[in-house]
Design an enzyme around this catalytic site. Structure first.
Site: not given
Length: 294
Positions: A48, A53, A82, A115
């Site tokens: 994931d 990120y 996401k 997200h």
């Protein structure tokens, strides 16, 4: 209960998703690549990540190395990413998702999530996810950090029901009402921060249960997730902990221990809507992973 690392749940569109995987939140590209390599080496089937990120490039590299080293193919792995808050909206989501696929070195993802529910745009973003799903570039679509009100809004307007709602979920933050709503509507709850950012690991009540099974507190929490029917994605950048996090299939928590852990809920979240600016980019992250310096 017979569970193992490649055990799956069946999402509401029939796609099978591993119930335990690995997350890479707060890991740079170099660390993400190494963690993904280790995860695949030790039998993990689910990874994931998210554009927010800043490590999709690293995840892509780690996957390719892991495939080569372990004789795996893309279809052997369940990959989630996401939609970045700053990319939300219909056309913007479609356009920017192509770059995410390129960074991940794949032509599809297994699960694509919104997200965060950015006010004023998340319905258009969901419409884009439906388009991506119909084009075969995502095998399943879902949301993340959606409360009941926003889930109801999605369900009211969607032609495709979300398969997953990824939420902060751990013994101290159990989101009981949201989980019940998801269960009632055929949406799987997936736990981010299942170990509570580490703070839960020091709880003496959990340590007592862990001692009973000769397991670590982290292993007890992850086992509790599995027995609660929650998908879980613990994060680690240490190979030995990646291995330990998967060592949760040789014991089963008793009903009394499940109830005791259920009773630890304080409904205290580390992040929630009040912490975010809904104009798009709450954490000051750059729009592109190329802007990140490892």
């Amino acid at each position: 209960m017979n569970l193992k690392l490649d055990s799956t749940v069946t999402l509401n569109n029939g796609v099978k998703m591993p119930q335990l995987g690995m997350g890479v939140w707060k890991v740079n590209n170099t660390g993400a690549a190494q963690s993904v390599e280790w995860a695949l080496k030790h039998g993990y089937k689910a990874i994931d990540t998210a554009k927010q990120y800043g490590n999709e490039v690293g995840v892509g590299k780690g996957l390719q190395k892991g495939f080569a080293d372990n004789g795996l193919k893309r279809e052997d792995i369940f990959l989630t990413t996401k939609i970045f808050n700053g990319d939300q909206g219909y056309q913007s989501t479609l356009d920017n998702f192509e770059g995410q696929l390129k960074n991940l070195q794949t032509d599809y993802v297994d699960l694509l999530l919104i997200h965060w529910p950015v006010n004023g745009t998340y319905l258009e973003t969901w419409r884009a996810l439906e388009t991506i799903y119909k084009e075969g570039k995502a095998r399943a679509i879902g949301v993340s950090n959606f409360n009941i009100e926003r889930l109801q809004d999605i369900l009211k307007h969607a032609s495709i029901k979300p398969a997953v709602n990824q939420m902060e979920f751990n013994p101290l933050c159990q989101e009981v009402d949201i989980k019940n709503f998801c269960d009632e509507n055929g949406i799987y709850l997936e736990a981010w921060s299942p170990l509570g950012g580490g703070s839960v690991l020091k709880d003496p009540r959990l340590q007592k249960i862990a001692d009973k099974y000769n397991k670590s507190v982290a292993q007890v929490i992850l086992r509790w997730d599995l027995q609660r029917g929650v998908i879980t994605i613990p994060k680690s950048v240490h190979e030995e902990r990646i291995v330990q996090n998967a060592d949760v299939y040789d014991f089963e928590l008793s009903e009394d221990d499940i109830k005791e852990i259920n009773g630890l809920d304080t409904d205290k979240r580390s992040l929630w809507y009040g912490d975010f600016f809904w104009s798009g980019n709450p954490d000051g992250y750059k729009d592109s992973v190329e802007d990140w310096k490892d």
